[in-house]
Design a protein around this motif. Sequence first.
Motif, short mmCIF file in Angstrom:
data_model
loop_
_atom_site.label_atom_id
_atom_site.label_comp_id
_atom_site.label_asym_id
_atom_site.label_seq_id
_atom_site.Cartn_x
_atom_site.Cartn_y
_atom_site.Cartn_z
N ILE A 183 -28.84 -14.28 -7.85
CA ILE A 183 -28.60 -13.89 -9.24
C ILE A 183 -29.90 -13.91 -10.03
N TRP A 184 -30.73 -14.92 -9.81
CA TRP A 184 -32.02 -15.00 -10.52
C TRP A 184 -32.97 -13.90 -10.07
N GLU A 185 -32.93 -13.56 -8.79
CA GLU A 185 -33.80 -12.48 -8.30
C GLU A 185 -33.48 -11.16 -9.01
N LYS A 186 -32.20 -10.86 -9.16
CA LYS A 186 -31.84 -9.65 -9.89
C LYS A 186 -32.22 -9.78 -11.36
N PHE A 187 -32.04 -10.97 -11.92
CA PHE A 187 -32.34 -11.20 -13.33
C PHE A 187 -33.81 -10.92 -13.63
N VAL A 188 -34.70 -11.36 -12.76
CA VAL A 188 -36.14 -11.13 -12.97
C VAL A 188 -36.42 -9.64 -13.09
N PHE A 189 -35.90 -8.86 -12.17
CA PHE A 189 -36.10 -7.40 -12.21
C PHE A 189 -35.45 -6.79 -13.45
N LEU A 190 -34.22 -7.22 -13.73
CA LEU A 190 -33.49 -6.65 -14.85
C LEU A 190 -34.17 -6.94 -16.19
N VAL A 191 -34.68 -8.15 -16.36
CA VAL A 191 -35.39 -8.49 -17.58
C VAL A 191 -36.62 -7.60 -17.74
N GLY A 192 -37.35 -7.40 -16.65
CA GLY A 192 -38.53 -6.55 -16.72
C GLY A 192 -38.21 -5.11 -17.05
N LEU A 193 -37.22 -4.55 -16.35
CA LEU A 193 -36.85 -3.15 -16.57
C LEU A 193 -36.29 -2.95 -17.97
N SER A 194 -35.39 -3.82 -18.41
CA SER A 194 -34.77 -3.65 -19.72
C SER A 194 -35.77 -3.86 -20.85
N ALA A 195 -36.62 -4.87 -20.72
CA ALA A 195 -37.59 -5.17 -21.78
C ALA A 195 -38.55 -4.00 -21.99
N THR A 196 -39.09 -3.47 -20.92
CA THR A 196 -40.12 -2.44 -21.06
C THR A 196 -39.54 -1.08 -21.41
N SER A 213 -48.95 -0.96 -20.02
CA SER A 213 -47.51 -1.16 -19.95
C SER A 213 -47.09 -1.71 -18.59
N ARG A 214 -47.86 -1.37 -17.54
CA ARG A 214 -47.59 -1.95 -16.22
C ARG A 214 -47.83 -3.46 -16.25
N GLN A 215 -48.90 -3.87 -16.93
CA GLN A 215 -49.18 -5.30 -17.05
C GLN A 215 -48.07 -6.00 -17.85
N LEU A 216 -47.57 -5.34 -18.88
CA LEU A 216 -46.46 -5.91 -19.64
C LEU A 216 -45.25 -6.12 -18.75
N LEU A 217 -44.93 -5.13 -17.93
CA LEU A 217 -43.81 -5.24 -17.00
C LEU A 217 -43.98 -6.44 -16.09
N TYR A 218 -45.17 -6.58 -15.54
CA TYR A 218 -45.44 -7.72 -14.65
C TYR A 218 -45.31 -9.05 -15.41
N ASP A 219 -45.90 -9.13 -16.58
CA ASP A 219 -45.90 -10.38 -17.34
C ASP A 219 -44.49 -10.82 -17.71
N VAL A 220 -43.67 -9.88 -18.14
CA VAL A 220 -42.29 -10.21 -18.51
C VAL A 220 -41.55 -10.78 -17.31
N MET A 221 -41.74 -10.18 -16.14
CA MET A 221 -41.08 -10.68 -14.93
C MET A 221 -41.67 -12.02 -14.48
N ALA A 222 -42.98 -12.17 -14.60
CA ALA A 222 -43.62 -13.43 -14.19
C ALA A 222 -43.12 -14.60 -15.04
N GLU A 223 -42.87 -14.35 -16.32
CA GLU A 223 -42.32 -15.41 -17.18
C GLU A 223 -40.92 -15.79 -16.73
N ALA A 224 -40.13 -14.81 -16.32
CA ALA A 224 -38.78 -15.09 -15.83
C ALA A 224 -38.83 -15.87 -14.52
N VAL A 225 -39.80 -15.57 -13.67
CA VAL A 225 -39.98 -16.33 -12.43
C VAL A 225 -40.33 -17.78 -12.73
N ALA A 226 -41.26 -17.98 -13.66
CA ALA A 226 -41.65 -19.34 -14.04
C ALA A 226 -40.46 -20.12 -14.60
N LEU A 227 -39.61 -19.44 -15.35
CA LEU A 227 -38.41 -20.08 -15.90
C LEU A 227 -37.46 -20.48 -14.77
N ALA A 228 -37.26 -19.58 -13.83
CA ALA A 228 -36.39 -19.90 -12.69
C ALA A 228 -36.90 -21.13 -11.95
#
Length: 309
Positions: A183-196, A213-228
Amino acid sequence: MRIAVIGAGGVGGYFGARLAAAGHEVTFVARGKHLEAIHRSGLSVHSPLGEFHTSPASAVPSISDLGSADLVLIAVKLWDTEVVAEQLQASEARQAPVLSLQNGVHKDGILRRHVPDDQILGGLCFISAFIEKPGVITHNSSLQKIVLGPYHASQRSISASLVGILLDAGIDAELSADVEKAIWEKFVFLVGLSATTTTIRQPIGVIRSNKRSRQLLYDVMAEAVALAQATGVRLDDDFAGAQLDFCDTLPVGMTSSMHNDLEKGNRLELPWLSAGVVDLAAQQNIAVPRNRTVSDILAPYVLGRPADG
């Protein structure tokens, strides 16, 4: 099986119709013109994998109208989860196992406020489908998959049985040994896709091809990974990078449902995506500045297109 599907949109409509076509007794909870159409002529699905439909009158207007069930599938928008859980516990279907196919990592926690913990199975799905018109669901590609698994050892048998039932119905299904991680793995991707896609108002092809914008996509997902990781979920340190590579394989025109909702002036699931990351990160005392900025940018649109101030 007697299966109650709460929400007859793209997700619930598709998977519920698949199960009905396989011979299961499926009852949808639907509303408005969609409900009227299902009562009149059933629910039809257009898909690259074939056409199928349910019998007329296979829907009710309220959870309180449900009879007893062997399984409850939840496929409503996230803001309806609390009300659905409350109504479910007052219905005749209250003793059935519950499988939420909703997005995000908040859904099962909300359900547990009202539904006994041992009735809630972990699950997620992968599909692009939508209501084309009342009574008709359009499935966009061959991707249609449900991943589910037990939260407790006592749920292993029912989880395995459900995977078999889904496979027999022509649904790509997988039993997960660590469904919370999935569930968290999908969440990381979904947060990145939806945010950007929603903040930039462009599909993934534009976002991934621009350096910033590519860096933004990565950063948003990396923050979700750190949270997980902070919450004890075992995601690899390079998981955000792997998801960025995955984004390079997606069709250039792919976008998110939140972007579509923004364009239509609809309510957004932001509180359970980037804003949800912000809230959960505050509990862990970790910084998520990129998700916070996304949340701030989209805040005026959470309840739909804002009126002039």
